[in-house]
Enzyme design. Structure first.
Site, PDB file in Angstrom:
ATOM      1  N   ASP A 146      18.575 -30.376 -19.519  1.00 52.55           N
ATOM      2  CA  ASP A 146      18.784 -31.024 -20.805  1.00 52.55           C
ATOM      3  C   ASP A 146      18.805 -29.948 -21.886  1.00 52.55           C
ATOM      4  O   ASP A 146      17.875 -29.167 -22.006  1.00 52.55           O
ATOM      5  CB  ASP A 146      17.608 -31.984 -21.041  1.00 52.55           C
ATOM      6  CG  ASP A 146      17.931 -33.032 -22.072  1.00 52.55           C
ATOM      7  OD1 ASP A 146      19.038 -33.586 -22.025  1.00 52.55           O
ATOM      8  OD2 ASP A 146      17.065 -33.292 -22.923  1.00 52.55           O
ATOM      9  N   ASP A 159      25.363 -33.187 -23.277  1.00 51.43           N
ATOM     10  CA  ASP A 159      24.283 -32.204 -23.314  1.00 51.43           C
ATOM     11  C   ASP A 159      23.315 -32.270 -22.143  1.00 51.43           C
ATOM     12  O   ASP A 159      22.246 -31.684 -22.204  1.00 51.43           O
ATOM     13  CB  ASP A 159      23.510 -32.329 -24.627  1.00 51.43           C
ATOM     14  CG  ASP A 159      22.716 -33.625 -24.702  1.00 51.43           C
ATOM     15  OD1 ASP A 159      23.022 -34.564 -23.948  1.00 51.43           O
ATOM     16  OD2 ASP A 159      21.788 -33.699 -25.516  1.00 51.43           O
ATOM     17  N   GLU A 160      23.670 -32.970 -21.083  1.00 48.34           N
ATOM     18  CA  GLU A 160      22.768 -32.969 -19.933  1.00 48.34           C
ATOM     19  C   GLU A 160      23.506 -33.144 -18.624  1.00 48.34           C
ATOM     20  O   GLU A 160      24.605 -33.697 -18.576  1.00 48.34           O
ATOM     21  CB  GLU A 160      21.675 -34.023 -20.087  1.00 48.34           C
ATOM     22  CG  GLU A 160      22.158 -35.439 -20.194  1.00 48.34           C
ATOM     23  CD  GLU A 160      21.002 -36.393 -20.432  1.00 48.34           C
ATOM     24  OE1 GLU A 160      20.565 -37.041 -19.479  1.00 48.34           O
ATOM     25  OE2 GLU A 160      20.520 -36.464 -21.568  1.00 48.34           O
TER      26      GLU A 160
END
Length: 387
Positions: A10, A121-122
């Site tokens: 993350d 974003d992960e």
DNA sequence: TCTGGGGTCCTAGGACCC
DNA sequence: TCTGGGGTCCTAGGACCC
């Protein structure tokens, strides 16, 4: 399923961190990203602050310094301005974030190729092969290696959780942010996971959490030891079974490297609520525009869709949807507009409107034969047919 | 001054077919 | 005239996630 090593990676305060690469002078200060347009800063200031904002935007990312004031993503910017008026505010620049997203994912893939995209974003990463029989010491090494690769490729930091499955890793990566590495083995669940709030489980949202609390269930441990019949009574058979599995850290989902989009949509919230009659012209213009943008997106992704949907949010925030499945898959803005227009006729237009959206679902590749009855070979008459 | 925009998945009822 | 038990597709809403 054999033991696995699954990572969840993350990025830390992703949008804000990308902006700080551009504007390092803001580093260490409270900063939020949000809103669609750039707010003109007052004279003598390089950037706008939350207090300068007017509109309906929400925070998409807040730096850790900003979070200290109690603001967080999803919070309305106007509300955040009351809590932290001096916090710097920048508009979201998605093109830039997508660039950095590609960069960090590429960097990860050079080390561990089995990557599942979970948004900008992960990611999840299956490290089972890479770690093999070398155990948790090796897992920590790989985690450090991934963090280094991401930092060298982007200048950004990330947090990692490594556990036997996706559910636990998602929880684990949160536990030591920013920049942390958290390893949790099956036998650590009672000690490390059970004390945490049930809401930490990905899939228990605000509604389910409120219901759990009403039953006196606050932690994951309390959920794990809750009476099965009680859970079934309040959540239904399927969700109750899932809740129990989740609380015990059971999750067999595989890391999915490929996936096809199921739907594509565009929507917009107006600066001011629009009146269905008085603002008819403007609404119609926006409606057509949304259809064109969806058609563009379909073209870019090389897909067509068969189910056209309309979404409408009234001034009281009540949301309605209508959809309509057409004869043949389309990517044409005019066809989409016509179908969505028919949907619009089935919706009450007796209040002001806050949001309008258009969606296309039941996607397929052009030329792909859609499985349907007409293409099935005729079958032999059967004894079991009705007369 | 409440509450963005892009998604996925689930449920449930009705139509329709075998 | 009544009685079933699948299955799939369509539609609407809602929870949840990033």
């Amino acid at each position: 399923m054999p033991d696995r090593y699954i990572a969840h990676l993350d990025m830390d305060a992703f949008y804000a961190s990308v902006e700080l690469l551009r504007y390092p002078q803001l580093r260490g200060q409270p900063l939020v990203i949000g809103g669609r347009r750039r707010i003109a800063p007052p004279a003598g200031q390089a950037f706008a602050r939350l207090r300068d904002y007017t509109g309906r935007g929400v925070i998409t990312t807040a730096t850790y310094e900003a979070r200290a004031y109690g603001v967080h993503s999803g919070m309305g910017l106007m509300k955040a301005a009351k809590l932290a008026p001096d916090t710097w505010l920048l508009p979201a620049d998605f093109e830039q974030y997508r660039r950095y997203s590609r960069m960090f994912k590429e960097a990860v893939r050079t080390i561990a190729p089995l990557v599942e995209d979970r948004g900008i974003d992960e990611i999840y990463i299956d490290l089972t092969e890479l770690i093999g029989d070398d155990g948790w010491g090796r897992a920590r090494e790989v985690a450090l290696q991934l963090q280094t690769a991401v930092r060298e490729a982007t200048g950004l930091s990330c947090s990692l959780g490594i556990t036997p499955n996706k559910l636990l890793s998602k929880i684990a990566s949160e536990l030591d942010k920013p920049g942390g590495i958290t390893l949790i083995a099956q036998e650590d669940i009672e000690e490390r996971i059970w004390p945490l709030a049930a809401r930490k489980i990905n899939g228990i949202g605000p509604k389910a959490n409120a219901k759990l609390q009403a039953l006196g269930i606050n932690t994951i441990g309390e959920l794990a030891t809750a009476d099965a019949a009680l859970l079934v009574k309040h959540f239904g058979k399927n969700y109750a079974a899932w809740l129990a599995d989740a609380a015990h850290g059971r999750d067999e989902r595989v890391v999915k490297i490929h996936s096809e989009p199921k739907s594509i949509s565009r929507e917009t919230t107006f600066e001011d609520d629009l009146h269905p009659v008085r603002d008819r012209e403007r609404l119609s213009q926006i409606f057509t525009d949304l259809c064109m943008r969806v058609a563009d997106d379909l073209k870019r992704k090389g897909v067509l869709g068969k189910t056209i949907g309309l979404k409408l949010r009234y001034d009281n925030f009540k949301t309605v949807t209508r959809d309509r499945t057409i004869e043949a898959p389309t990517g044409d803005a005019k066809v989409i507009r016509r179908a969505a227009g028919e949907c619009l006729k089935r919706v009450p237009l007796d209040r002001r409107i806050r949001l309008l959206g258009v969606r296309v679902g039941a996607l397929s590749k052009p030329g792909a034969v859609v499985a349907q009855k007409a293409t099935m070979p005729p079958r032999e008459p059967s004894l079991f047919d009705d007369a």
